[in-house]
Write a protein that holds these residues in place. Structure first.
Motif, PDB file in Angstrom:
ATOM      1  N   LEU A 237      80.510  11.984 -21.833  1.00 16.38           N
ATOM      2  CA  LEU A 237      81.526  12.565 -22.716  1.00 16.38           C
ATOM      3  C   LEU A 237      81.377  14.082 -22.796  1.00 16.38           C
ATOM      4  CD1 LEU A 237      83.831  12.023 -24.789  1.00 16.38           C
ATOM      5  CD2 LEU A 237      82.057  11.914 -26.540  1.00 16.38           C
ATOM      6  N   ILE A 238      80.147  14.564 -22.831  1.00 19.74           N
ATOM      7  CA  ILE A 238      79.904  16.006 -22.895  1.00 19.74           C
ATOM      8  C   ILE A 238      80.378  16.691 -21.609  1.00 19.74           C
ATOM      9  CG2 ILE A 238      78.084  17.759 -22.981  1.00 19.74           C
ATOM     10  CD1 ILE A 238      76.567  15.927 -24.907  1.00 19.74           C
ATOM     11  N   THR A 239      80.195  16.040 -20.457  1.00 20.16           N
ATOM     12  CA  THR A 239      80.704  16.626 -19.208  1.00 20.16           C
ATOM     13  C   THR A 239      82.232  16.650 -19.192  1.00 20.16           C
ATOM     14  OG1 THR A 239      80.702  14.512 -18.007  1.00 20.16           O
ATOM     15  CG2 THR A 239      78.667  15.808 -17.971  1.00 20.16           C
ATOM     16  N   TYR A 342      74.330  11.400 -30.571  1.00 21.73           N
ATOM     17  CA  TYR A 342      75.648  11.603 -31.175  1.00 21.73           C
ATOM     18  C   TYR A 342      75.761  12.991 -31.796  1.00 21.73           C
ATOM     19  CZ  TYR A 342      78.218   7.212 -30.858  1.00 21.73           C
ATOM     20  OH  TYR A 342      78.957   6.154 -30.405  1.00 21.73           O
ATOM     21  N   SER A 343      74.671  13.492 -32.360  1.00 21.38           N
ATOM     22  CA  SER A 343      74.700  14.781 -33.035  1.00 21.38           C
ATOM     23  C   SER A 343      74.951  15.933 -32.068  1.00 21.38           C
ATOM     24  CB  SER A 343      73.374  15.012 -33.780  1.00 21.38           C
ATOM     25  OG  SER A 343      73.161  13.985 -34.735  1.00 21.38           O
ATOM     26  N   LYS A 344      74.725  15.727 -30.771  1.00 17.99           N
ATOM     27  CA  LYS A 344      74.935  16.793 -29.787  1.00 17.99           C
ATOM     28  C   LYS A 344      76.406  17.024 -29.479  1.00 17.99           C
ATOM     29  CE  LYS A 344      70.504  15.982 -27.432  1.00 17.99           C
ATOM     30  NZ  LYS A 344      69.866  15.557 -26.162  1.00 17.99           N
ATOM     31  N   ILE A 345      77.271  16.077 -29.856  1.00 18.39           N
ATOM     32  CA  ILE A 345      78.680  16.188 -29.489  1.00 18.39           C
ATOM     33  C   ILE A 345      79.331  17.380 -30.179  1.00 18.39           C
ATOM     34  CG2 ILE A 345      80.918  15.035 -29.558  1.00 18.39           C
ATOM     35  CD1 ILE A 345      79.493  12.391 -29.355  1.00 18.39           C
ATOM     36  N   SER A 347      78.054  20.242 -31.196  1.00 13.08           N
ATOM     37  CA  SER A 347      77.672  21.499 -30.543  1.00 13.08           C
ATOM     38  C   SER A 347      78.341  21.638 -29.182  1.00 13.08           C
ATOM     39  CB  SER A 347      76.149  21.565 -30.382  1.00 13.08           C
ATOM     40  OG  SER A 347      75.504  21.515 -31.639  1.00 13.08           O
ATOM     41  N   ALA A 348      78.448  20.499 -28.455  1.00 14.92           N
ATOM     42  CA  ALA A 348      79.079  20.541 -27.134  1.00 14.92           C
ATOM     43  C   ALA A 348      80.552  20.936 -27.247  1.00 14.92           C
ATOM     44  CB  ALA A 348      78.941  19.184 -26.445  1.00 14.92           C
ATOM     45  N   VAL A 349      81.248  20.441 -28.274  1.00 16.90           N
ATOM     46  CA  VAL A 349      82.657  20.793 -28.475  1.00 16.90           C
ATOM     47  C   VAL A 349      82.795  22.281 -28.761  1.00 16.90           C
ATOM     48  CG1 VAL A 349      84.683  20.452 -29.947  1.00 16.90           C
ATOM     49  CG2 VAL A 349      83.300  18.489 -29.257  1.00 16.90           C
ATOM     50  N   TYR A 350      81.936  22.816 -29.595  1.00 17.11           N
ATOM     51  CA  TYR A 350      82.042  24.224 -29.963  1.00 17.11           C
ATOM     52  C   TYR A 350      81.689  25.140 -28.794  1.00 17.11           C
ATOM     53  CZ  TYR A 350      81.641  28.557 -32.579  1.00 17.11           C
ATOM     54  OH  TYR A 350      81.814  29.837 -33.028  1.00 17.11           O
ATOM     55  N   ASN A 351      80.831  24.688 -27.889  1.00 10.50           N
ATOM     56  CA  ASN A 351      80.366  25.533 -26.789  1.00 10.50           C
ATOM     57  C   ASN A 351      81.360  25.653 -25.643  1.00 10.50           C
ATOM     58  OD1 ASN A 351      77.943  26.229 -27.966  1.00 10.50           O
ATOM     59  ND2 ASN A 351      76.824  24.520 -27.052  1.00 10.50           N
ATOM     60  N   ILE A 352      82.427  24.849 -25.642  1.00  5.72           N
ATOM     61  CA  ILE A 352      83.427  24.997 -24.592  1.00  5.72           C
ATOM     62  C   ILE A 352      84.363  26.156 -24.961  1.00  5.72           C
ATOM     63  CG2 ILE A 352      83.310  22.531 -24.103  1.00  5.72           C
ATOM     64  CD1 ILE A 352      86.045  22.232 -25.429  1.00  5.72           C
ATOM     65  N   HIS A 373      79.364  14.474 -37.249  1.00  2.00           N
ATOM     66  CA  HIS A 373      78.525  14.628 -38.444  1.00  2.00           C
ATOM     67  C   HIS A 373      78.205  13.291 -39.099  1.00  2.00           C
ATOM     68  CE1 HIS A 373      80.212  18.988 -38.871  1.00  2.00           C
ATOM     69  NE2 HIS A 373      79.265  18.892 -37.954  1.00  2.00           N
ATOM     70  N   TYR A 374      78.909  12.236 -38.704  1.00  2.00           N
ATOM     71  CA  TYR A 374      78.693  10.891 -39.247  1.00  2.00           C
ATOM     72  C   TYR A 374      78.477   9.917 -38.092  1.00  2.00           C
ATOM     73  CZ  TYR A 374      80.716  13.209 -43.288  1.00  2.00           C
ATOM     74  OH  TYR A 374      80.979  14.098 -44.313  1.00  2.00           O
ATOM     75  N   PRO A 375      77.366  10.070 -37.388  1.00  2.00           N
ATOM     76  CA  PRO A 375      77.144   9.249 -36.184  1.00  2.00           C
ATOM     77  C   PRO A 375      76.885   7.793 -36.533  1.00  2.00           C
ATOM     78  CG  PRO A 375      75.167  10.487 -36.725  1.00  2.00           C
ATOM     79  CD  PRO A 375      76.231  10.965 -37.673  1.00  2.00           C
ATOM     80  N   PRO A 376      77.279   6.860 -35.654  1.00  2.00           N
ATOM     81  CA  PRO A 376      76.899   5.454 -35.836  1.00  2.00           C
ATOM     82  C   PRO A 376      75.387   5.315 -35.824  1.00  2.00           C
ATOM     83  CG  PRO A 376      78.582   5.687 -34.146  1.00  2.00           C
ATOM     84  CD  PRO A 376      78.102   7.057 -34.455  1.00  2.00           C
ATOM     85  N   LYS A 377      74.883   4.393 -36.603  1.00  2.00           N
ATOM     86  CA  LYS A 377      73.436   4.221 -36.716  1.00  2.00           C
ATOM     87  C   LYS A 377      73.064   2.762 -36.489  1.00  2.00           C
ATOM     88  CE  LYS A 377      72.987   7.994 -40.065  1.00  2.00           C
ATOM     89  NZ  LYS A 377      72.576   8.366 -41.445  1.00  2.00           N
ATOM     90  N   LEU A 378      71.863   2.576 -35.993  1.00  2.00           N
ATOM     91  CA  LEU A 378      71.303   1.233 -35.866  1.00  2.00           C
ATOM     92  C   LEU A 378      70.608   0.907 -37.181  1.00  2.00           C
ATOM     93  CD1 LEU A 378      71.197  -0.815 -33.531  1.00  2.00           C
ATOM     94  CD2 LEU A 378      68.901   0.004 -33.024  1.00  2.00           C
TER      95      LEU A 378
END
Length: 410
Positions: A237-239, A342-345, A347-352, A373-378
């Protein structure tokens, strides 16, 4: 900003290595589930003979579980009067009970687990780029390593408890040799120390150990495979985010089309994560509660044997303690890994180069940032989130229970 100077790797017309990749991903899990007859209930693609073999294995495994659980449970609850011996039996009998429950759960929720496995297979089939495949293989390797760690620790501790400890506890009184078994209670039905009855029961106990540790490893393996697969999809997804503005991978598509593909991929990941949490929450709750209590009991056993100066028992219980500690650590690490990825998404959106998007297209990315900011959790039964913090709580709670247990038994 991310470096986009390198050209993308060649595109794959769907994944021609699909069969190899899915076999590599599921191999260890299949090896663990097949001996206990659950694999074909989950996977579904089985011939009539394979189904009959699975049914025979299930009957054999369940019979072995009952052969241990019923006599030892009755003996512990109703016949054993010594509080110290009763506490010493609570650990193995409790683990037997929870393993039986997990075994039934794996069989009852086979269709749900199979749905998740088919989702993984479809993702492998749909891989279009070589670098995406490499990401998924890298994360599949993490899942395999977590499974191998679980196998090494559980089997090392468990088999030493079921073989070394009873054999080293033999006592000779005159011409009579007292040969204790790992699980007592059979004297209600027959003489368990007479040959060849003792040897048969001893072998069944070893078989029972293999079954219970296969069950625990299977739960850990399924969780590791599903969560690491999600991590691979998030990296993909980040790519896709990196390619959103310039479209180097898809020169013949518009920004709207790329944004639509990105959104569909994100929603697919979120739905799969939700399915994982639903199918694993009960098992994770069972693992959390069981590990907390058994770690507490193993700490108590180590202290007791230290006072008795029994080096063999101390070593055996200490290996078991390390095994169960690492087992719950693996579950907590898997939950932590899911949240971190999930938390990396966001930052990845802002960096494009979102500021190069025309019109209000950049506003479409705000929702992705908010959802990160509200990632799914196990979770463990929706009561606790599995994380490294939860692992620390488990250890602290086990020490609290240990102090309470020592107060009661003294």
């Amino acid at each position: 900003m991310r470096d986009r100077s390198q050209l993308p790797e060649p595109i794959i017309e769907h994944n021609v290595h699909y069969e190899h990749d899915i076999r590599y991903t599921m191999q260890l899990c299949r090896w663990v589930l097949k001996p206990i007859g659950i694999w074909h209930l989950i996977y579904g693609h089985a011939s009539r003979n394979e189904k009959l073999i699975s049914l025979a294995l299930i009957i054999m495994c369940f019979s072995a579980l009952c052969f241990v659980l019923i006599p030892s449970g009755l003996h512990t609850l109703f016949y054993e009067k010594d509080i110290n011996i009763k506490v010493k039996l609570f650990g193995p009998v409790g683990f037997c009970l929870t393993s039986t429950i997990k075994y039934c759960y794996l069989g009852a929720r086979g269709a749900a687990f199979g749905k998740c496995i088919r989702h993984v297979e479809n993702d492998w089939w749909a891989v279009q780029y070589q670098d995406h495949r490499k990401m998924m293989l890298k994360n599949a390797l993490v899942g395999r390593r977590l499974t191998m760690l679980c196998v090494i620790f559980l089997y090392t501790g468990g088999l030493s408890y079921h073989t070394i400890l009873p054999l080293s506890s033999r006592q000779v009184s005159g011409n009579v040799t007292h040969r204790p078994l790992t699980y007592p209670g059979y004297n209600l039905f027959f003489d368990p120390e007479a040959s060849p009855v003792y040897e048969i029961v001893f072998c069944i106990h070893c078989l029972f150990a293999l079954i219970t540790y296969n069950i625990t490893t299977a739960a850990c393996s399924l969780a590791a495979i599903f969560v690491t697969h999600v991590c691979g999809q998030l990296q993909i997804l980040i790519t896709l985010l990196d390619d959103l503005v310039e479209g180097k991978r898809n020169n013949n598509t518009t920004v709207e089309q790329r944004l639509g593909n990105l959104t569909r991929h994100h929603m697919r990941i979120l739905k799969f994560s939700d399915n994982i949490e639903k199918v694993l929450r009960e098992i994770c709750l069972m693992e959390l509660v069981t590990s907390t209590l058994i770690i507490c009991l193993l700490e108590y056993y180590c202290l007791t044997e230290w006072e008795n100066s029994d080096a063999t028992a101390i070593l055996t219980y200490f290996i078991l303690l390390i095994s169960f500690t690492f087992n719950i650590l693996i579950f907590c690490y898997i939950g932590e890994l899911l949240v971190q990825q999930y938390s990396k998404i966001g930052s990845a959106v802002y960096n494009i180069n979102w500021y190069d998007l025309s019109g209000n297209k950049a506003l479409s990315l705000v929702l992705i940032i908010m959802m990160s900011h509200y990632p799914p959790k196990l979770t463990a039964g929706k009561f606790f989130d599995l994380s490294i913090y939860t692992f620390g709580v488990v250890l602290k709670t086990s020490v609290v229970y240990l102090n309470l247990l020592r107060t009661v038994t003294q």
